[in-house]
Scaffold this motif. Structure first.
Motif, PDB file in Angstrom:
ATOM      1  N   MET A 125      -6.198 -17.312  -6.563  1.00 18.63           N
ATOM      2  CA  MET A 125      -6.878 -16.102  -7.032  1.00 18.63           C
ATOM      3  C   MET A 125      -6.794 -15.948  -8.554  1.00 18.63           C
ATOM      4  O   MET A 125      -7.239 -14.943  -9.103  1.00 18.63           O
ATOM      5  N   ALA A 126      -6.195 -16.916  -9.245  1.00 11.08           N
ATOM      6  CA  ALA A 126      -6.045 -16.810 -10.700  1.00 11.08           C
ATOM      7  C   ALA A 126      -7.417 -16.761 -11.364  1.00 11.08           C
ATOM      8  O   ALA A 126      -8.361 -17.414 -10.919  1.00 11.08           O
ATOM      9  N   GLY A 127      -7.509 -15.981 -12.422  1.00 11.70           N
ATOM     10  CA  GLY A 127      -8.747 -15.912 -13.197  1.00 11.70           C
ATOM     11  C   GLY A 127      -9.829 -15.048 -12.577  1.00 11.70           C
ATOM     12  O   GLY A 127     -10.914 -14.924 -13.127  1.00 11.70           O
ATOM     13  N   ARG A 128      -9.547 -14.453 -11.443  1.00 11.55           N
ATOM     14  CA  ARG A 128     -10.579 -13.667 -10.747  1.00 11.55           C
ATOM     15  C   ARG A 128     -10.309 -12.175 -10.858  1.00 11.55           C
ATOM     16  O   ARG A 128      -9.156 -11.732 -10.834  1.00 11.55           O
ATOM     17  N   THR A 129     -11.403 -11.430 -10.978  1.00 14.24           N
ATOM     18  CA  THR A 129     -11.313  -9.978 -10.904  1.00 14.24           C
ATOM     19  C   THR A 129     -11.432  -9.610  -9.435  1.00 14.24           C
ATOM     20  O   THR A 129     -12.385 -10.005  -8.769  1.00 14.24           O
ATOM     21  N   LEU A 130     -10.454  -8.896  -8.933  1.00 12.66           N
ATOM     22  CA  LEU A 130     -10.365  -8.624  -7.504  1.00 12.66           C
ATOM     23  C   LEU A 130     -10.454  -7.136  -7.221  1.00 12.66           C
ATOM     24  O   LEU A 130     -10.023  -6.309  -8.008  1.00 12.66           O
ATOM     25  N   ARG A 131     -11.048  -6.835  -6.090  1.00 15.89           N
ATOM     26  CA  ARG A 131     -11.132  -5.442  -5.680  1.00 15.89           C
ATOM     27  C   ARG A 131     -10.328  -5.278  -4.393  1.00 15.89           C
ATOM     28  O   ARG A 131     -10.494  -6.042  -3.444  1.00 15.89           O
ATOM     29  N   PHE A 132      -9.436  -4.325  -4.391  1.00 11.44           N
ATOM     30  CA  PHE A 132      -8.623  -4.054  -3.207  1.00 11.44           C
ATOM     31  C   PHE A 132      -9.014  -2.704  -2.624  1.00 11.44           C
ATOM     32  O   PHE A 132      -9.040  -1.699  -3.327  1.00 11.44           O
ATOM     33  N   ALA A 133      -9.327  -2.690  -1.343  1.00 10.25           N
ATOM     34  CA  ALA A 133      -9.495  -1.435  -0.611  1.00 10.25           C
ATOM     35  C   ALA A 133      -8.176  -1.209   0.124  1.00 10.25           C
ATOM     36  O   ALA A 133      -7.739  -2.064   0.890  1.00 10.25           O
ATOM     37  N   ILE A 134      -7.546  -0.078  -0.158  1.00 11.25           N
ATOM     38  CA  ILE A 134      -6.183   0.153   0.315  1.00 11.25           C
ATOM     39  C   ILE A 134      -6.099   1.426   1.143  1.00 11.25           C
ATOM     40  O   ILE A 134      -6.718   2.440   0.812  1.00 11.25           O
ATOM     41  N   GLU A 135      -5.326   1.342   2.214  1.00  9.97           N
ATOM     42  CA  GLU A 135      -4.991   2.534   2.999  1.00  9.97           C
ATOM     43  C   GLU A 135      -3.478   2.619   3.083  1.00  9.97           C
ATOM     44  O   GLU A 135      -2.817   1.667   3.505  1.00  9.97           O
ATOM     45  N   VAL A 136      -2.931   3.745   2.659  1.00  8.54           N
ATOM     46  CA  VAL A 136      -1.485   3.931   2.710  1.00  8.54           C
ATOM     47  C   VAL A 136      -1.116   4.372   4.122  1.00  8.54           C
ATOM     48  O   VAL A 136      -1.514   5.446   4.564  1.00  8.54           O
ATOM     49  N   VAL A 137      -0.373   3.526   4.826  1.00 10.52           N
ATOM     50  CA  VAL A 137      -0.042   3.783   6.222  1.00 10.52           C
ATOM     51  C   VAL A 137       1.252   4.587   6.344  1.00 10.52           C
ATOM     52  O   VAL A 137       1.379   5.470   7.183  1.00 10.52           O
ATOM     53  N   GLU A 138       2.218   4.250   5.501  1.00 11.96           N
ATOM     54  CA  GLU A 138       3.527   4.912   5.603  1.00 11.96           C
ATOM     55  C   GLU A 138       4.229   4.872   4.253  1.00 11.96           C
ATOM     56  O   GLU A 138       4.120   3.898   3.512  1.00 11.96           O
ATOM     57  N   VAL A 139       4.926   5.962   3.935  1.00 13.83           N
ATOM     58  CA  VAL A 139       5.790   6.013   2.751  1.00 13.83           C
ATOM     59  C   VAL A 139       7.123   6.590   3.196  1.00 13.83           C
ATOM     60  O   VAL A 139       7.159   7.621   3.875  1.00 13.83           O
ATOM     61  N   ARG A 140       8.178   5.920   2.858  1.00 15.27           N
ATOM     62  CA  ARG A 140       9.511   6.469   3.160  1.00 15.27           C
ATOM     63  C   ARG A 140      10.474   6.078   2.044  1.00 15.27           C
ATOM     64  O   ARG A 140      10.225   5.132   1.295  1.00 15.27           O
ATOM     65  N   GLU A 141      11.579   6.814   1.968  1.00 15.68           N
ATOM     66  CA  GLU A 141      12.601   6.438   0.992  1.00 15.68           C
ATOM     67  C   GLU A 141      13.281   5.171   1.482  1.00 15.68           C
ATOM     68  O   GLU A 141      13.514   5.004   2.676  1.00 15.68           O
ATOM     69  N   ALA A 142      13.599   4.284   0.535  1.00 15.53           N
ATOM     70  CA  ALA A 142      14.282   3.046   0.907  1.00 15.53           C
ATOM     71  C   ALA A 142      15.738   3.336   1.238  1.00 15.53           C
ATOM     72  O   ALA A 142      16.335   4.283   0.717  1.00 15.53           O
TER      73      ALA A 142
END
Ligand code: ZN
Length: 159
Positions: A125-142
């Motif tokens: 993927m080096a040298g490429r402009t990438l688009r990420f579609a993201i969905e946050v499924v879970e957030v918790r304290e480590a």
């Protein structure tokens, strides 16, 4: 819960190229788990996650310098076939994992000889402009142990 340092974040992501074609997606698989602030994902994605919360969906465009880095045309190497687990099946154009002292790294096969293989060491993927579609499924304290180790623990799967 909002994403901040030392939080464990699980996301679904779809990686799209410049033309909007899907290159890779976690959909249909387990979400990707990361310890935010520890470089588990490319900088552009890590930064974009900051301040988001469970359930958020968003897209981010990541230029090479915040992604997998620029492509270096001279970054090639001739390596012995013994460094590959699947040497017999190697073909030009294939992306394979090369075992190195620093762990396995993805490389692209350029040419296959009798006992050596020429590879392109650039990340695919080096040298490429990438688009990420993201969905946050879970957030918790480590857990303190996760912060100490610098990675996410998934129950009994910890190694
Ligand atoms: Zn650990």
């Amino acid at each position: 819960m909002m994403i901040e340092k030392d939080h464990v974040v699980r996301i679904h992501y779809t990686l799209l190229d410049e033309a909007g074609e899907t290159l890779e997606s976690s959909l249909g698989h387990e979400p990707l788990a990361l310890l935010w602030g520890h470089g588990d994902v490319v900088p552009g994605v890590e930064e974009a996650l900051a301040g988001h919360a469970t359930g958020d969906r968003f897209e981010v465009t990541v230029p090479p310098e915040r992604g997998y880095g620029p492509r270096r045309e001279d970054w090639r190497q001739r390596v012995s076939k013994k460094h590959f687990t699947n040497a017999k099946r190697l073909r030009p154009g294939m992306q394979v994992l090369l075992r190195t002292r620093d762990g396995a790294r993805p490389v692209t096969v350029l040419k296959v000889g009798g006992s050596v293989v020429d590879v392109d060491l650039n990340h695919p993927m080096a040298g490429r402009t990438l688009r990420f579609a993201i969905e946050v499924v879970e957030v918790r304290e480590a857990e303190p142990e996760e912060i100490a180790h610098g990675h996410v623990h998934a129950g009994a799967q910890h190694v």
